[in-house]
Design a protein around this motif. Structure first.
Motif, PDB file in Angstrom:
ATOM      1  N   PHE A 189       0.839  -1.204   0.000  1.00 15.17           N
ATOM      2  CA  PHE A 189       0.000   0.000   0.000  1.00 15.17           C
ATOM      3  C   PHE A 189       0.876   1.256   0.000  1.00 15.17           C
ATOM      4  O   PHE A 189       0.642   2.192  -0.773  1.00 15.17           O
TER       5      PHE A 189
ATOM      6  N   HIS B 298       1.122   4.250  -2.993  1.00 12.71           N
ATOM      7  CA  HIS B 298       0.867   5.674  -2.747  1.00 12.71           C
ATOM      8  C   HIS B 298       2.151   6.510  -2.919  1.00 12.71           C
ATOM      9  O   HIS B 298       2.109   7.609  -3.462  1.00 12.71           O
TER      10      HIS B 298
ATOM     11  N   ILE C 209       2.804   7.313  -6.515  1.00 11.51           N
ATOM     12  CA  ILE C 209       1.957   8.419  -7.003  1.00 11.51           C
ATOM     13  C   ILE C 209       2.566   9.747  -6.557  1.00 11.51           C
ATOM     14  O   ILE C 209       2.735  10.669  -7.342  1.00 11.51           O
ATOM     15  N   MET C 210       2.902   9.825  -5.270  1.00 11.37           N
ATOM     16  CA  MET C 210       3.415  11.088  -4.703  1.00 11.37           C
ATOM     17  C   MET C 210       4.694  11.532  -5.396  1.00 11.37           C
ATOM     18  O   MET C 210       4.890  12.708  -5.644  1.00 11.37           O
TER      19      MET C 210
ATOM     20  N   ILE D 159      -4.883   5.096  -6.089  1.00  7.28           N
ATOM     21  CA  ILE D 159      -5.192   5.538  -4.716  1.00  7.28           C
ATOM     22  C   ILE D 159      -6.094   4.501  -4.052  1.00  7.28           C
ATOM     23  O   ILE D 159      -5.856   4.049  -2.933  1.00  7.28           O
TER      24      ILE D 159
ATOM     25  N   PHE E 203      -4.703  -1.519   2.327  1.00  4.75           N
ATOM     26  CA  PHE E 203      -4.568  -1.042   3.707  1.00  4.75           C
ATOM     27  C   PHE E 203      -5.694  -1.664   4.555  1.00  4.75           C
ATOM     28  O   PHE E 203      -5.450  -2.214   5.639  1.00  4.75           O
TER      29      PHE E 203
ATOM     30  N   VAL F 115      -1.000  -0.767  13.683  1.00  6.52           N
ATOM     31  CA  VAL F 115      -1.620   0.540  13.430  1.00  6.52           C
ATOM     32  C   VAL F 115      -0.634   1.672  13.727  1.00  6.52           C
ATOM     33  O   VAL F 115      -0.507   2.625  12.964  1.00  6.52           O
TER      34      VAL F 115
ATOM     35  N   CYS G 101       1.659   2.251  10.977  1.00  3.67           N
ATOM     36  CA  CYS G 101       1.034   2.926   9.827  1.00  3.67           C
ATOM     37  C   CYS G 101       1.026   4.440  10.024  1.00  3.67           C
ATOM     38  O   CYS G 101       1.304   5.200   9.096  1.00  3.67           O
ATOM     39  N   VAL G 102       0.701   4.864  11.232  1.00  2.00           N
ATOM     40  CA  VAL G 102       0.747   6.301  11.535  1.00  2.00           C
ATOM     41  C   VAL G 102       2.172   6.810  11.295  1.00  2.00           C
ATOM     42  O   VAL G 102       2.384   7.846  10.659  1.00  2.00           O
TER      43      VAL G 102
ATOM     44  N   CYS H 124       3.225   7.357   7.587  1.00  3.31           N
ATOM     45  CA  CYS H 124       2.698   8.623   7.042  1.00  3.31           C
ATOM     46  C   CYS H 124       3.496   9.807   7.580  1.00  3.31           C
ATOM     47  O   CYS H 124       3.852  10.715   6.834  1.00  3.31           O
ATOM     48  N   GLU H 125       3.769   9.781   8.880  1.00  2.00           N
ATOM     49  CA  GLU H 125       4.523  10.878   9.488  1.00  2.00           C
ATOM     50  C   GLU H 125       5.935  10.959   8.914  1.00  2.00           C
ATOM     51  O   GLU H 125       6.444  12.052   8.667  1.00  2.00           O
TER      52      GLU H 125
ATOM     53  N   GLN I  87       6.942   9.956   5.966  1.00  4.46           N
ATOM     54  CA  GLN I  87       6.865  10.446   4.588  1.00  4.46           C
ATOM     55  C   GLN I  87       6.685  11.976   4.585  1.00  4.46           C
ATOM     56  O   GLN I  87       7.312  12.679   3.796  1.00  4.46           O
ATOM     57  N   ALA I  88       5.833  12.462   5.506  1.00  2.00           N
ATOM     58  CA  ALA I  88       5.612  13.915   5.602  1.00  2.00           C
ATOM     59  C   ALA I  88       6.892  14.626   6.058  1.00  2.00           C
ATOM     60  O   ALA I  88       7.235  15.700   5.558  1.00  2.00           O
ATOM     61  N   LEU I  89       7.616  14.026   7.000  1.00  4.33           N
ATOM     62  CA  LEU I  89       8.900  14.599   7.440  1.00  4.33           C
ATOM     63  C   LEU I  89       9.874  14.674   6.272  1.00  4.33           C
ATOM     64  O   LEU I  89      10.542  15.688   6.071  1.00  4.33           O
TER      65      LEU I  89
ATOM     66  N   MET J 276       9.225  14.834   3.114  1.00  2.41           N
ATOM     67  CA  MET J 276       8.813  15.899   2.201  1.00  2.41           C
ATOM     68  C   MET J 276       9.218  17.269   2.748  1.00  2.41           C
ATOM     69  O   MET J 276       9.597  18.166   2.003  1.00  2.41           O
TER      70      MET J 276
END
Lengths: 325, 325
Positions: free
Chosen positions: A78, A82, A85-86, A108, A115, A139, A142-143, A146-147, A149-151, A153
């Motif tokens: 998953f 994603h 795509i990003m 998506i 997921f 879980v 998984c959080v 995402c965090e 990946q955001a960091l 970026m």
């Protein structure tokens, strides 16, 4: 000595079977095909194998962790769909990415449904008393993905990233899921709190080593092994431990030059960046940090009783730094 | 008579509190902001209120279902964020969509992290013996949302969709999450199997009525109430029960004309499509089907003992068709 590929082949077969069982009833056909694409395209299945080995290493039966193993691989898939795509990455595992074949909306959705199926795999398999705890671990990872990946970026165009910040980013982005595999596997195998904690650390340390080694290979390997030009991370302006260390150690002049190279995103400037890395010994530094983490990972396994599964985990820890691509 | 807005205000406050508790530790700041955006932008919070009311209606305490209620709203928000990317919808709840403000990559991540947090909300709240069952219900609805969205995408340019296929699509896309709210709420309230099943059906029926009424309003309401031109579904070539029925009943000539209007995607042709709907009574037909489902929903509530919560659920069933936008 056991060959890692043989170990992985044996364990990944069980994970594959469970994954097939969980996803085969996805409808309509297009969504199923888009969801299956990367799973059937291969991959070493190192994460589910780690979950199964961790379960065995604490004396559990393989079947107890089959749902968790499947879930970890589904979450990995998953996140790859994603991520592609990003980053608009057009190839993955030697095949066109899911969004290239089926378009972004279906990609998506394919990620989202895998997921969901990951959680189904955990809930429907194994001892109920253990499932809740294992699920919380999964879980939480998984959080963190995402965090992380955001960091990552947020690190673009940020040139004062500290080593600590960098390690937190790769922990969340890469190592947390591997740590979830080993921790949840140990939970499903009824490991003691000490064993569960040791295996979580083992997963975390090899996950960190894995990511640092990946970045290291980009600089020291060759185009043929990498399947892409040497230094493509540099040409994409990506933050790595080598960049962090070089920026920290460099003279004002070299620092400025390295920043301008990372901003230029030009493959022709790669060799100059590597010279700066070498001038401040940041390539060796990254390799040493990776080696340290493999050593710490193996040390944590000493908490466990001796077994074939523990020996396999030891072997996999070394394998992380033996990869050449 | 109770005002639905008053009912929703009371119950949604509890859900909001739990949602805030679950998501507030998301980092980095950008990811938190992107994730919170639609939640703080409002919405009636009808789904979490239904979960809480279903818990109360079977004699449970509100707190038992708070985690499930939060999870359902988080899943709803996650699916809105991803839907807006897929459809490139630029506005939502009177605000620019998440991907318009933060870009697609961050919006994909915001959806993913809310999805993860939804499961965390279920796992960390309520009686462990009920949590696993409720979680299975919630996960199953997530799979269905993805499948329903994929079915809907497959209906584009498909003009032989049967009523049954259409109902399956809106069940998965819209009603399954509402049914998960009422079913999982009832489970967390320790409802009997009969009560749980009745509340699942209630949620399913009002969910179907909700979607059909939404499509109906697009044709019979006015631009001011809708906040967009009348017939915009037609201008987008969207499949609705009115289209399905008109295509089924129409003469060869009208059928051909309706198909060409749906393919043209031209707001100027909307009134002609509505004339064809009226010629075959498909607008009234859709309204009757919605009314039938509300009636069936209320009938299923008769399984429950009389209570304020049951009365509120009755009231909400009627409210579904009272909405004018």
């Amino acid at each position: 000595m056991m060959e890692v590929t043989d170990i992985l082949r044996r364990y990944s077969a069980l994970a594959d079977e469970k994954i097939g069982e969980v996803i085969r009833d996805i409808t309509p056909e297009t969504l199923l095909k888009a969801s299956e694409h990367l799973i059937t395209a291969g991959g070493k299945k190192i994460r589910p194998s780690l979950a199964l080995l961790s379960c065995e290493a604490v004396g559990g039966n393989l079947d107890d962790a089959a749902g968790v193993a499947a879930a970890i691989e589904l979450i990995h898939t998953f996140s790859l769909i994603h991520d592609d795509i990003m980053d608009d990455d057009e190839m993955r595992r030697g095949e066109p990415s899911v969004h290239v074949i089926w378009g972004e909306p279906m990609a998506i959705l394919a990620g989202d449904v895998l997921f969901s199926k990951a959680f189904e795999a955990v809930i429907k398999n194994g001892d109920p008393s253990m499932v809740r705890e294992a699920l919380a671990v999964v879980v939480d990872s998984c959080v963190k993905i995402c965090e992380g990946q955001a960091l990552d970026m947020g690190f673009e165009e940020k040139f004062d990233v500290t080593e600590e910040e960098y390690m937190e980013m790769i922990y969340k982005k890469t190592a947390a899921l591997i740590a979830a595999a080993t921790k949840a596997g140990a939970i499903m195998g009824s490991g003691t709190p000490e064993e569960v904690s040791a295996l979580e650390d083992y997963g975390k340390f090899i996950g960190l080593a894995f990511q640092i080694h990946d970045d290291y290979l980009d600089v020291v390997s060759d185009e043929e092994s990498l399947g892409k030009p040497v230094g493509s991370d540099i040409a994409e302006g990506k933050m790595t431990l080598m960049v962090v260390k070089a920026l920290e150690r460099a003279s004002a002049e070299d620092r400025e030059r390295l920043i301008s190279i990372l901003q230029a995103k030009d493959q022709k400037l790669v060799s100059e960046a590597i010279e700066i890395f070498e001038r401040y010994d940041s390539i060796n530094y990254a390799h040493e940090v990776a080696l340290d983490h493999v050593r710490m990972a193996k040390e944590r396994l000493m908490v466990l009783e001796d077994s074939d599964a523990r020996a396999a985990l030891m072997r996999i820890a070394d394998f992380v730094l033996e990869r050449e691509h």
